[in-house]
Design a protein around this motif. Sequence first.
Motif, mmCIF file in Angstrom:
data_model
loop_
_atom_site.group_PDB
_atom_site.id
_atom_site.type_symbol
_atom_site.label_atom_id
_atom_site.label_comp_id
_atom_site.label_asym_id
_atom_site.label_seq_id
_atom_site.Cartn_x
_atom_site.Cartn_y
_atom_site.Cartn_z
ATOM 1 N N ASP A 293 -10.386 0.013 -6.372
ATOM 2 C CA ASP A 293 -11.243 1.267 -6.948
ATOM 3 C C ASP A 293 -10.428 2.503 -6.711
ATOM 4 O OD1 ASP A 293 -12.859 -0.714 -7.832
ATOM 5 O OD2 ASP A 293 -14.550 0.269 -6.426
ATOM 6 N N ALA A 294 -10.172 2.927 -5.468
ATOM 7 C CA ALA A 294 -9.871 4.317 -5.321
ATOM 8 C C ALA A 294 -8.134 4.300 -5.799
ATOM 9 C CB ALA A 294 -9.529 4.280 -3.649
ATOM 10 N N LEU A 295 -7.490 3.038 -5.708
ATOM 11 C CA LEU A 295 -6.091 3.186 -6.265
ATOM 12 C C LEU A 295 -5.935 2.844 -7.749
ATOM 13 C CD1 LEU A 295 -4.099 1.795 -3.056
ATOM 14 C CD2 LEU A 295 -4.378 4.266 -3.747
ATOM 15 N N ASP A 296 -6.917 2.209 -8.304
ATOM 16 C CA ASP A 296 -7.106 1.796 -9.422
ATOM 17 C C ASP A 296 -6.077 0.758 -9.763
ATOM 18 O OD1 ASP A 296 -7.828 1.536 -12.284
ATOM 19 O OD2 ASP A 296 -6.315 3.279 -13.037
ATOM 20 N N CYS A 297 -6.258 -0.230 -8.961
ATOM 21 C CA CYS A 297 -5.155 -1.391 -9.279
ATOM 22 C C CYS A 297 -5.975 -2.648 -8.844
ATOM 23 C CB CYS A 297 -4.264 -1.146 -8.140
ATOM 24 S SG CYS A 297 -4.737 -1.285 -6.489
ATOM 25 N N LEU B 272 0.636 -1.269 -0.021
ATOM 26 C CA LEU B 272 0.137 -0.058 -0.062
ATOM 27 C C LEU B 272 0.935 1.282 -0.166
ATOM 28 C CD1 LEU B 272 -2.979 0.968 0.139
ATOM 29 C CD2 LEU B 272 -2.889 0.770 2.640
ATOM 30 N N ASP B 273 1.935 1.215 0.795
ATOM 31 C CA ASP B 273 2.974 2.548 0.846
ATOM 32 C C ASP B 273 3.361 2.859 -0.459
ATOM 33 O OD1 ASP B 273 4.283 -0.053 0.906
ATOM 34 O OD2 ASP B 273 5.699 0.840 2.465
ATOM 35 N N ARG B 274 3.812 1.744 -1.242
ATOM 36 C CA ARG B 274 4.174 2.074 -2.757
ATOM 37 C C ARG B 274 3.183 2.589 -3.713
ATOM 38 N NH1 ARG B 274 4.303 -1.048 -6.914
ATOM 39 N NH2 ARG B 274 4.202 -3.178 -5.790
ATOM 40 N N LEU B 275 1.979 2.011 -3.453
ATOM 41 C CA LEU B 275 1.059 2.396 -4.419
ATOM 42 C C LEU B 275 0.520 3.923 -4.102
ATOM 43 C CD1 LEU B 275 -1.010 -0.816 -4.202
ATOM 44 C CD2 LEU B 275 -0.083 0.264 -6.430
ATOM 45 N N LEU B 276 0.695 4.138 -2.661
ATOM 46 C CA LEU B 276 0.276 5.488 -2.404
ATOM 47 C C LEU B 276 1.229 6.569 -2.629
ATOM 48 C CD1 LEU B 276 -1.121 5.032 1.338
ATOM 49 C CD2 LEU B 276 -2.366 5.907 -0.461
ATOM 50 N N VAL B 277 2.352 6.173 -2.946
ATOM 51 C CA VAL B 277 3.597 6.996 -3.292
ATOM 52 C C VAL B 277 3.224 6.994 -4.892
ATOM 53 C CG1 VAL B 277 5.954 7.266 -3.827
ATOM 54 C CG2 VAL B 277 5.237 6.700 -1.463
ATOM 55 N N ASP B 278 3.123 6.023 -5.545
ATOM 56 C CA ASP B 278 2.751 6.218 -7.045
ATOM 57 C C ASP B 278 1.690 7.224 -7.340
ATOM 58 O OD1 ASP B 278 4.975 4.466 -7.218
ATOM 59 O OD2 ASP B 278 3.798 2.602 -7.914
ATOM 60 N N ARG B 279 0.692 7.051 -6.542
ATOM 61 C CA ARG B 279 -0.583 7.670 -6.751
ATOM 62 C C ARG B 279 -0.478 9.211 -6.323
ATOM 63 N NH1 ARG B 279 -0.391 2.761 -8.740
ATOM 64 N NH2 ARG B 279 -2.310 2.071 -9.420
ATOM 65 N N GLN B 280 0.637 9.347 -5.435
ATOM 66 C CA GLN B 280 0.655 10.623 -4.802
ATOM 67 C C GLN B 280 -0.696 10.891 -4.065
ATOM 68 O OE1 GLN B 280 1.472 13.474 -8.023
ATOM 69 N NE2 GLN B 280 3.619 13.207 -7.755
ATOM 70 N N MET B 281 -0.940 9.952 -3.136
ATOM 71 C CA MET B 281 -2.013 9.979 -2.208
ATOM 72 C C MET B 281 -1.564 9.697 -0.935
ATOM 73 S SD MET B 281 -5.619 7.807 -2.563
ATOM 74 C CE MET B 281 -5.762 8.071 -4.364
ATOM 75 N N THR B 282 -2.315 10.565 0.012
ATOM 76 C CA THR B 282 -1.962 10.076 1.557
ATOM 77 C C THR B 282 -2.965 9.005 2.166
ATOM 78 O OG1 THR B 282 -3.490 12.079 2.375
ATOM 79 C CG2 THR B 282 -1.177 12.687 1.994
#
Lengths: 215, 77
Positions: free
Chosen positions: B61-65, B15-25
């Motif tokens: 859905d939120a991370l489109d993954c 999740l941390d990597r996906l958040l960084v990729d999506r620039q989402m907190t």
Amino acid sequence: MTRSTYVKPGTIRGLGLVVGLIGLVAALAGPTYAISGAFQAGAAVVVPVELIEPPVTDAARTSASLPALPDGVRIAGLTPGSELELSAPGSTVLEQLLSRGDAAVLGLAVGLGAWLLRPLLASVAAGRPFGAGNARRLAGLASVVVVAAGIGPLLPQIASLAVLDRLDLVGPDSPFVMGLTFAFTPAVLTGLLLLVLAEAFRQGERLSADVEGLV
Amino acid sequence: MSPAELDTHRVTCHLDRLLVDRQMTLTELAERVGVTVVNLSVLKNDRARAVRFSTLTAICDALDCQPGDLFSVAPAR
């Protein structure tokens, strides 16, 4: 649609406080009452008795229909609907203790029950009904109910036998019923229901452990 | 299954990597998914022992993954 709550946490906390207070008072008062009897040795002791040939009707429960008794010995509870009790002077310490033993057992049982119930109520109020130990507490409560209901009523009956023996009112000619009577069914049923509840809580504890860490 | 058995899983959350990729907190994701930040933090730090399909669907859905992007199973030692 489900109700938001059946009982508010504050009410449960208040109930826990009341239960604790009742338990404390009972645990002190019951044994104290029984022990105070020991200091009345020599005075009259009142024990429950049962006649082999009970009066057919309540109206027939007159002293005339009762057997001849030694001097100073009286039978009380002749009013319709009440239990027969024998009052005999010259009691021993053991007779006094046993005659009040049911109060001691009841007091200790209520105290022990309250001690088991309080943390359970506290955890329910805190929203953790299936916290560790609650199932064990309910199973303990079931044991307390069954044991107390089994032992408690026996003690005054044992006192009766001791008193009747001292008064030489035992044997085949005795007008009184010899032996101990159990009225166990309600207590066993209550204990069984508490055990079922304990089993439900045990399964709840397992489910609760399963969903720990569920996102 | 005992708690000890549950703790032996080798699932790693990315999740941390996906958040960084999506620039989402994490807070933004929590708002979108409808899960508390605390629970998402549990998931992100590999302290979760199970994930509801509804939570997984909402996160994907939120991370489109896909779930496979979110989790991997580490090789047995």
